[in-house]
Design an enzyme around this catalytic site. Structure first.
Site, PDB file in Angstrom:
ATOM      1  N   GLU A 144      -6.209 -19.076 -26.045  1.00  0.00           N
ATOM      2  CA  GLU A 144      -6.679 -18.187 -24.983  1.00  0.00           C
ATOM      3  C   GLU A 144      -6.619 -16.727 -25.429  1.00  0.00           C
ATOM      4  OE1 GLU A 144      -6.207 -20.681 -20.874  1.00  0.00           O
ATOM      5  OE2 GLU A 144      -4.571 -19.317 -21.364  1.00  0.00           O
ATOM      6  N   GLU A 247      -9.446 -26.452 -21.853  1.00  0.00           N
ATOM      7  CA  GLU A 247      -8.413 -26.683 -20.839  1.00  0.00           C
ATOM      8  C   GLU A 247      -9.102 -26.770 -19.489  1.00  0.00           C
ATOM      9  OE1 GLU A 247      -5.131 -23.977 -20.677  1.00  0.00           O
ATOM     10  OE2 GLU A 247      -5.026 -23.756 -22.860  1.00  0.00           O
TER      11      GLU A 247
END
Length: 369
Positions: A144, A247
């Site tokens: 991320e 995700e």
């Protein structure tokens, strides 16, 4: 690697099992990996933290995902005929848009030294994976990376340093094995402006090429399904990369959530607030709501132009609530500078209920075409 990834992030599984977690499919007990494989799982995603222990050796928790734990799960997946994605965090604990903490062993390094550390560490990990017979099919260089990595040196807008650090990791992966697919992963999958600005800046700064873009998409944080669709369709054409929802999750209940998050009476944190957002976009936190959400996400990925949508990884489907398994120990909170508490705030997001029973969303995943 399969042309369509039905992936599951099982990074906490060893910890859940050690703490007494058990799993069932229609009342029959089984290994969580075996159960998930019967519902189509063909890859697992496993995070890697450099050194998830305090200076005195106390564990940080949340799966304790050092290299030994990661290799144990990777070998188990291989034995079951399941591939895996290695998710480098380049931190000793969680790395995400809110924190990208330099590993303890790398503190005091300058930019050039950090670049070399990323390369050396990535190369050493993959060398060990080869020695153990479990080279990953895919590697995410950073986790991320929306706001960069290795703060403060690689924090947005310092894209020259971000590109250097990420490129060092990519170079190490390419040299370890050209067969490993390389992912660069951001969060906030519904934010098209973010993806355009980030990847434009990355490439303008000389960032190394890679194979696929990973997106996190949580409906309580990252916008509507339609926003996800618009972003994926646009960046597929703009960058010519394969796309994977790296995700994703959705709650199946709000029952007893407060207890698992260790919230006091009247506190409004985590899922209690997210539930309001979920209701606004049409997916209640019920078994059926979770199943409907997953069907819609899968449709979005499948319909990306030029067949660029390659699949998904459900985040922590087996992180059921068991005493002793939470997102952070007190030592971990001290490392990342957060107050805690460190309960299991994902208890209601799993693909198993609180007692470990497989949920209907798994049937949607298995039967999706």
């Amino acid at each position: 690697m399969s042309s369509w990834i039905t992936g599951m992030d099982l990074s906490t599984l060893l910890e859940v099992e050690r703490c007494g977690g058990r799993f069932y499919d229609h009342g029959v007990a089984g290994d969580a990996m075996d159960i998930l494989k019967t519902y189509g799982m063909n890859m697992v995603r496993l995070r890697l933290w450099n050194d998830p222990f305090s200076e005195d050796g106390s564990p940080y928790g949340a799966g304790g995902n050092d290299l030994e734990a990661t290799l144990t799960l990777a070998k188990r997946a291989k034995e079951k005929g399941v591939g895996w994605l290695l998710d480098f965090h380049y931190s000793d604990f969680w790395a995400d848009p809110g924190k990208q903490t330099i590993p303890k062993a790398w503190r005091g390094m300058n930019t050039e030294q950090l670049e070399k550390a990323v390369y050396d560490y990535t190369a050493q990990v993959l060398k060990r994976c080869r020695q153990e017979g479990v080279l990953p099919q895919m590697a995410a260089v950073g986790n991320e990376l929306t706001k960069g990595l290795l703060w403060p040196y690689g924090k947005v807008p310092q894209f020259d340093n971000i590109a250097r650090f990420v490129s060092a990791g990519i170079r190490a992966v390419r040299e370890a094995s050209p067969e490993i697919q390389v992912m660069v992963h951001l969060d906030n999958g519904g934010n098209n402006e973010l993806y355009r600005s980030w990847f434009d800046a990355y490439f303008a700064s000389g960032g190394a090429d890679f194979d696929c873009i990973g997106l996190s998409y949580y409906p309580f944080w990252h916008g509507t399904i339609e926003m996800l669709r618009e972003n994926m369709n646009d960046i597929a054409r703009r960058y010519g990369k394969d796309l994977i929802v790296a995700e994703v999750s959705m709650g199946h209940t709000m029952e007893d959530y407060q207890a698992y998050e260790r919230l006091g009476d009247g506190e409004r944190k985590g899922m209690a607030t997210r539930q309001e957002l979920v209701e606004n976009i049409g997916y209640p936190m019920t078994h059926q709501g979770q199943a409907d959400f997953m069907k819609d996400v899968l449709k979005v990925v499948r319909q990306v132009p030029e067949n660029r949508g390659k699949g998904f990884f459900y985040w922590e489907p087996a992180w059921i609530p068991v005493p002793g398994s939470g997102w952070a120990t007190p030592e971990a909170c001290a490392y990342i500078g957060e107050a805690g508490p460190g309960g299991n705030e994902w208890a209601n997001q799993a693909l198993f209920d609180y007692s470990g029973n497989a949920l209907p969303a798994l049937e949607v995943i298995r039967d999706f075409r």
